[in-house]
Design an enzyme around this catalytic site. Sequence first.
Site, PDB file in Angstrom:
ATOM      1  N   ALA A 134     -18.089 -38.642 -31.465  1.00  0.00           N
ATOM      2  CA  ALA A 134     -17.626 -39.890 -32.062  1.00  0.00           C
ATOM      3  C   ALA A 134     -16.825 -39.557 -33.306  1.00  0.00           C
ATOM      4  O   ALA A 134     -17.106 -38.584 -34.000  1.00  0.00           O
ATOM      5  CB  ALA A 134     -18.806 -40.795 -32.413  1.00  0.00           C
ATOM      6  N   SER A 191     -17.209 -34.839 -31.578  1.00  0.00           N
ATOM      7  CA  SER A 191     -18.115 -33.689 -31.517  1.00  0.00           C
ATOM      8  C   SER A 191     -18.013 -32.880 -30.238  1.00  0.00           C
ATOM      9  O   SER A 191     -18.640 -31.817 -30.143  1.00  0.00           O
ATOM     10  CB  SER A 191     -19.561 -34.148 -31.729  1.00  0.00           C
ATOM     11  OG  SER A 191     -19.769 -34.459 -33.085  1.00  0.00           O
ATOM     12  N   GLY A 231     -14.561 -45.143 -35.120  1.00  0.00           N
ATOM     13  CA  GLY A 231     -14.223 -46.101 -34.087  1.00  0.00           C
ATOM     14  C   GLY A 231     -13.777 -45.486 -32.780  1.00  0.00           C
ATOM     15  O   GLY A 231     -13.093 -46.142 -31.981  1.00  0.00           O
TER      16      GLY A 231
END
Length: 456
Positions: free
Chosen positions: A295, A59, A298
Amino acid sequence: MLTSNELAERLARLAEKFTVTGASAALWHDGTLVRAETGTVNVDTGAPVLPGTLFAAGSVTKTLTASLAMTLVDEGRLDLDAPVTAYLPGFTTADPDRSAAITVRMLLTHSSGLPGNYLPDLPPGDDVLERLMDELATLNVTGEPGRRFSYSNMGMSTLGRLVEVITGERFDVALRSRILQPLGMTATADAEEMLLHSTAVGHVVDGTVRRVPRLRVWPEYGPAGSRLWLDVEALIRFGRMHLDGHPLLSAAAVEQMRTPQYDDFWGCLPGCANFGLGWGIFREGDDPVLTHSGANLGMHSTLYVVPGQKVVLAVLTNSSTGGMLHSTLCTELLDEFFDVQGPAPIAPPESPFEVDGARFAGRYRASDGQVAVEVHDGQLHARLLPDAGLTEWDRLMGSRTGGGQAVPITCVDGERSRFVLDTGSPGSHVAVQFFEPDPDGRFTLVRLGTLYERTP
């Protein structure tokens, strides 16, 4: 000033402590760059993280998308306070009146009420953002546009579609030609180009460390952060553009983007005291600090910009546990070397406030799931019921707030209906706030990460 060796030592120590597979970090201060990396890009291959390894921007991409939009503002081709329908005439949602009130500025400030994490995972293609607008027509707007912060991937992808219509170029092409290439950033949204680089993949850490089953998902959220991969120096180059302005972006646009947009930002976004246009504001006042985190599957990303001290700090990791490395390392470096502290963490009070549970209890809905607020043994509880796509996202990112468990919420401010939810991690609490009671005194909105509206 911190040296590269010292940064490498800190990074390796924290990666071991938090079981982070691979990490890359860089700090630029007034002309001097220090950079370090540790670990592997993929546990299955053992290939090392290199200085130029590409990680998911996540983001943090939203700050690039916002900057791209502001270049169009500089050119007089985009008006922040015009309705989105002025540029996308067919733009609508399941609530035409609310969607007609959404302006371009609301997309940048996350106050549009558009869905936060609706995850259709559309087939990729040049027209994926156009197809996303068709999906949007079936979804609801939460709350009155412009009134409440509610983080929205859909809103940022709508901005990306708006960029496409104005420029006549596919979003990733416009981003490359107007931001990435002029800044000399090693960054790409092209999977084939990623193969030409050392490229990190995400990992889930939950007792074992395993590679995620897919590298990238949700192509419709490219402008929000699902497709871009970059190296840590690329983030530094982008952050420097927001120190004092740049030929790509006027000083006036840079100033607008760092100007707080909310009178009250409590609990809206962890680690932020306010929000500007595309930027989280870590510290307000005459010497602001800008930030954004991200994010992906993972993977985690973080960027800080301290204009007053000419500092840019960037961190990239490829493990679901990476968020703990990010927060620890950035807190240490900003405090120790630049005397920068952010907002105080949210915590429960010594003596909880008593509330009338009936005013809060009920079911609240958003496009990505529901929140059930219930009373158990005289204590208010919140039960998150995410849709299936978001449940899988939470699992891959190591979230502990979902799963359908009823978790106690504790009132910290009875007058402003503020609560905290204990996530189960030491010292980690999530803000919960209720808004806009109906004539019977029952609240109609609750923010728990995103904004949810009471169902009949």
